[in-house]
Design a protein around this motif. Sequence first.
Motif, short mmCIF file in Angstrom:
data_model
loop_
_atom_site.label_atom_id
_atom_site.label_comp_id
_atom_site.label_asym_id
_atom_site.label_seq_id
_atom_site.Cartn_x
_atom_site.Cartn_y
_atom_site.Cartn_z
N MET A 181 5.78 -16.66 47.91
CA MET A 181 5.28 -16.44 46.41
C MET A 181 4.24 -15.49 46.43
O MET A 181 3.21 -15.32 47.40
CB MET A 181 4.92 -17.97 46.13
CG MET A 181 3.87 -17.80 44.76
SD MET A 181 3.44 -19.46 44.21
CE MET A 181 4.61 -20.15 43.44
N ALA B 185 8.54 -8.96 42.69
CA ALA B 185 9.69 -9.82 42.24
C ALA B 185 10.73 -9.08 42.51
O ALA B 185 11.63 -9.80 42.85
CB ALA B 185 9.43 -9.98 40.51
N ALA C 239 9.97 -11.98 45.92
CA ALA C 239 8.95 -12.81 45.63
C ALA C 239 9.01 -13.71 44.30
O ALA C 239 9.21 -12.90 43.20
CB ALA C 239 7.53 -12.19 45.90
N ALA C 240 8.70 -14.98 44.03
CA ALA C 240 8.27 -15.56 43.04
C ALA C 240 6.91 -15.09 42.49
O ALA C 240 5.96 -15.23 43.58
CB ALA C 240 8.37 -17.06 43.05
N ALA D 189 3.41 -15.21 40.56
CA ALA D 189 2.47 -16.04 39.26
C ALA D 189 1.38 -14.91 39.14
O ALA D 189 0.90 -14.31 40.10
CB ALA D 189 1.79 -17.17 40.23
N LYS E 43 11.46 -11.81 34.65
CA LYS E 43 13.02 -12.41 34.40
C LYS E 43 14.22 -11.89 34.00
O LYS E 43 15.20 -12.17 34.19
CB LYS E 43 12.48 -13.68 33.55
CG LYS E 43 11.60 -14.79 33.97
CD LYS E 43 11.27 -15.72 33.14
CE LYS E 43 10.47 -16.77 33.73
NZ LYS E 43 10.19 -18.12 32.69
N GLY F 255 14.24 -12.12 38.28
CA GLY F 255 12.89 -12.43 38.97
C GLY F 255 12.57 -13.64 38.48
O GLY F 255 13.04 -14.34 37.48
N GLN F 256 11.50 -14.32 39.37
CA GLN F 256 10.97 -15.34 38.87
C GLN F 256 9.47 -14.97 38.66
O GLN F 256 8.96 -14.45 39.70
CB GLN F 256 11.03 -16.62 40.01
CG GLN F 256 12.32 -17.05 40.15
CD GLN F 256 12.40 -18.20 41.39
OE1 GLN F 256 11.78 -18.26 42.32
NE2 GLN F 256 13.33 -19.25 40.93
N ALA F 257 8.97 -15.42 37.57
CA ALA F 257 7.74 -15.34 37.08
C ALA F 257 6.95 -16.36 36.63
O ALA F 257 7.64 -17.14 35.61
CB ALA F 257 7.43 -14.03 36.52
N ASP G 92 5.21 -24.01 45.26
CA ASP G 92 6.35 -23.42 45.11
C ASP G 92 7.40 -24.17 44.19
O ASP G 92 8.66 -23.91 44.34
CB ASP G 92 7.08 -22.83 46.38
CG ASP G 92 7.39 -23.97 47.38
OD1 ASP G 92 7.69 -24.04 48.47
OD2 ASP G 92 6.61 -25.35 46.82
N ALA H 31 9.78 -23.48 38.34
CA ALA H 31 10.95 -22.64 38.12
C ALA H 31 10.92 -21.81 37.17
O ALA H 31 10.35 -22.15 35.93
CB ALA H 31 12.14 -23.68 37.82
N ALA H 32 11.09 -20.37 37.43
CA ALA H 32 10.95 -19.48 36.51
C ALA H 32 12.17 -19.44 35.32
O ALA H 32 12.90 -19.93 35.56
CB ALA H 32 11.09 -18.06 37.19
#
Length: 73
Positions: free
Chosen positions: A1, A20, A24-25, A27, A45, A49-51, A69, A72-73
């Motif tokens: 993350m 991402a 990596a997730a 934030a 997204k 990816g996850q954000a 962690d 959920a994106a």
Amino acid sequence: MALVTGSLRSLGAAIAKRLAQDGAAVALTYTSSPEKANEVVFAIKAAGGQALAIGADGFITGASLKIDDSFAA
């Protein structure tokens, strides 16, 4: 993350997107522009990816931000 501050401008947004892209997730924080933050989140997204965007002021003395962690994106 990864936690990216200042991610709404050119360089910060590019860093968040690259992190991402590398798996990596991400934030990212914003103080007054949730719309711009959500644009970066949407772009991450859309690329798979996850954000997550978080309203936070990094200049407040003693402020803390707990992110785990489980988002959920």
